[in-house]
Scaffold this active site. Structure first.
Site, PDB file in Angstrom:
ATOM      1  N   GLU A 260       0.885  -1.170   0.000  1.00 40.32           N
ATOM      2  CA  GLU A 260       0.000   0.000   0.000  1.00 40.32           C
ATOM      3  C   GLU A 260       0.916   1.210   0.000  1.00 40.32           C
ATOM      4  O   GLU A 260       1.677   1.429   0.944  1.00 40.32           O
ATOM      5  CB  GLU A 260      -0.899  -0.027   1.231  1.00 40.32           C
ATOM      6  N   CYS A 297      -2.980   7.464   5.406  1.00 43.37           N
ATOM      7  CA  CYS A 297      -2.961   7.068   3.997  1.00 43.37           C
ATOM      8  C   CYS A 297      -4.260   7.425   3.297  1.00 43.37           C
ATOM      9  O   CYS A 297      -4.308   7.497   2.068  1.00 43.37           O
ATOM     10  CB  CYS A 297      -2.674   5.577   3.860  1.00 43.37           C
TER      11      CYS A 297
END
Length: 502
Positions: A260, A297
């Site tokens: 990620e 994020c």
């Protein structure tokens, strides 16, 4: 008490070279630097443990996960104190993140006990079928082997030592070797102590878990290239993740790299909703944008808004809200420096500064806000990339059609958001098919910071948000990353895996 050592297959191992953990209260500690020989010892122990743990019962693994959660809770106050000192995150955030960490461990325990993740299938033998008989065929998901996990800078608990990747891998039956993050080695060691105690209480093989501290990039390279590692879980920067991804792909036996890597998480603010809730949208965005100094994020870095009076009011109100935000400590000096560099790129890009705060010193950061016309944004790739921190960009579109053109130009995202009212549904129907191709999670009338840990969550997306668009790093679906289907043909029931019989 912290030892500053690595945990390798039940043994606390020191190295002659050490690195300092920089804390916000100047109580630095020393930690052993990881070595390639530590990687080899940990991975070989993990492979040996897989022969037992990979074929253990779901009840055994569920009990182990629950015990880890209990031991983390038992160290709760110490973990919070060390985590706050290392990361600068507030106490409430660390307490909440610890709850999320133990909660996802217990969720995976429940998930594997239910057994649905096995995806068991059975095609009964048809011996009399013509022209050819059909054999007895059974299929289910099986663990893949030792997994490498990289701790994340911005989540010292939920995405690190015993975070989601580790929980999913252990639930699947895969031993784990964690490469700790040098931003919070003390927090990582305390969690490793909890796992080590759970291993001893539950009687699982010691090689089922190891923690190797950071301090040397050779450790990460050696870990992903070790021939016994079968998959990698990673949360971090695009540059670092892509380098490790390339190493995984270049191996003689390529392995999946579940990375990620980054996202700007654009919000599309449709006109009728903007007119109805201008101030609430602006203040909500400012709050989401600066939560945790913007170090999430899912931080919504871009708002796409139609030009007009509502747009100008939105920008004005957002700027006013951001002005009230005080300096916040960032996770490391390096991250703070990178944030300032990102702000400098925006200064040089031609984007118009709406709120340009002074550059805070050291690990501190203040929010910044810019605006740019959609046609200029489309021509300036430097404005498309994530700036890790509290920086917002308003992209001003001339029409819904231009909004859709902008959506088509987006790279892969973790999230995309639609702010809309019922009067905006026609426009949203055109945008939604585009956005679902760009992101793993599409929201309406909410802000993407805050990721629910549950069965339906998807925390991933097309590249560069993640390296595998079919996977998620949050929620029970993430266990699939560490499983593979095996078909058993005409295997006697007496020797089949217990989960497949009956």
């Amino acid at each position: 008490m912290l030892s500053g050592k690595h945990l390798i297959a039940g043994q606390w191992v020191a190295a002659s070279n050490t690195f300092h953990s920089a804390t916000v209260n100047n109580t630095d500690a020393e930690f052993s630097v990881g070595r390639v020989e530590d990687v080899n010892a940990a991975v070989e122990a993990a492979e040996a443990a897989f022969d037992v743990f990979g074929y253990s019962s779901r009840a055994t693994r569920a009990g182990f996960l629950n015990q880890i959660a209990d031991e983390i809770d038992a160290l709760g106050d110490e973990i919070t104190a060390v985590g706050c000192a290392e990361t600068g995150l507030p106490e409430a955030r660390l307490i909440g993140e610890r709850g999320r960490t133990t909660g996802q461990l217990r969720l995976f325990a429940q998930h594997i006990l239910a057994g649905d993740y096995l995806d068991r299938r059975y095609d009964e033998a048809l011996p009399d079928r013509t022209p050819l008989p059909r054999p007895d065929l059974r299929m289910m998901q099986r663990p893949i082997g030792p997994v490498a996990v990289f701790g994340a800078s911005n989540f010292p608990l939920a995405f690190s030592t015993a975070g989601g990747d580790t929980a999913a891998a252990l639930a699947a039956g895969c031993p784990v070797v964690v490469k700790g993050h040098s931003a919070h080695p003390g927090t990582g060691e305390l969690v490793a102590q909890a796992i080590d105690k759970a291993i001893k209480i539950c009687g699982v093989p010691a090689g089922v878990f190891s923690l190797i501290q950071g301090g040397d990039r050779k450790v990460g390279s050696a870990l992903v290239q070790h021939p016994l590692i079968k998959a990698v879980g990673f949360t971090g920067s695009l540059g670092g993740g892509r380098a490790l991804f390339d190493l995984c792909a270049a191996r003689p036996e390529p392995i999946p790299f579940f990375g990620e890597l980054g996202s700007v998480n654009p919000m599309f603010v449709l006109p009728n909703k903007l007119d109805q809730d201008t101030e609430a949208l602006a203040s909500g965005w400012a709050q989401s944008l600066t939560m945790g100094a913007g170090q999430f994020c899912t931080n919504p870095g871009i708002a796409i808004v139609l030009e007009g009076e509502g747009c100008e009011t939105f920008i004005e109100k957002a700027s006013a809200a951001l002005t009230q935000v005080q300096e916040q400590a960032m996770l490391t000096h390096g991250i703070a420096d990178a944030y300032r560099e990102g702000v400098a790129v925006f200064d040089q890009s031609g984007a118009q500064s709406v709120l340009r705060t002074k550059d805070a010193q050291g690990r501190q950061a203040l929010p910044n806000l810019y605006r740019v016309a959609a046609r200029e944004w489309l021509d300036k790739p430097s404005l498309h990339h994530e700036v890790f921190g509290p920086l917002g960009l308003v992209v001003v579109a001339e029409s819904i059609e231009q909004m859709m053109a902008l959506a088509r130009q987006l790279e892969g995202q973790l999230t995309c958001t639609l702010h809309l009212s019922e009067a905006d549904y026609d426009s949203a129907r055109g945008l939604l098919p585009i956005l679902e191709r760009k992101a793993g999670r599409v929201l309406a009338n909410a802000f993407p910071t805050g990721v629910e840990v549950c069965d339906t969550m998807v925390h991933g997306g097309p590249y560069p948000a993640s390296t595998n668009f079919g996977a998620t790093s949050v929620g029970t679906l993430s266990i699939r990353r560490f499983l593979r289907p095996v078909c058993y043909q005409n295997i006697p029931a007496q020797i089949l895996p217990a989960d497949l019989v009956g």
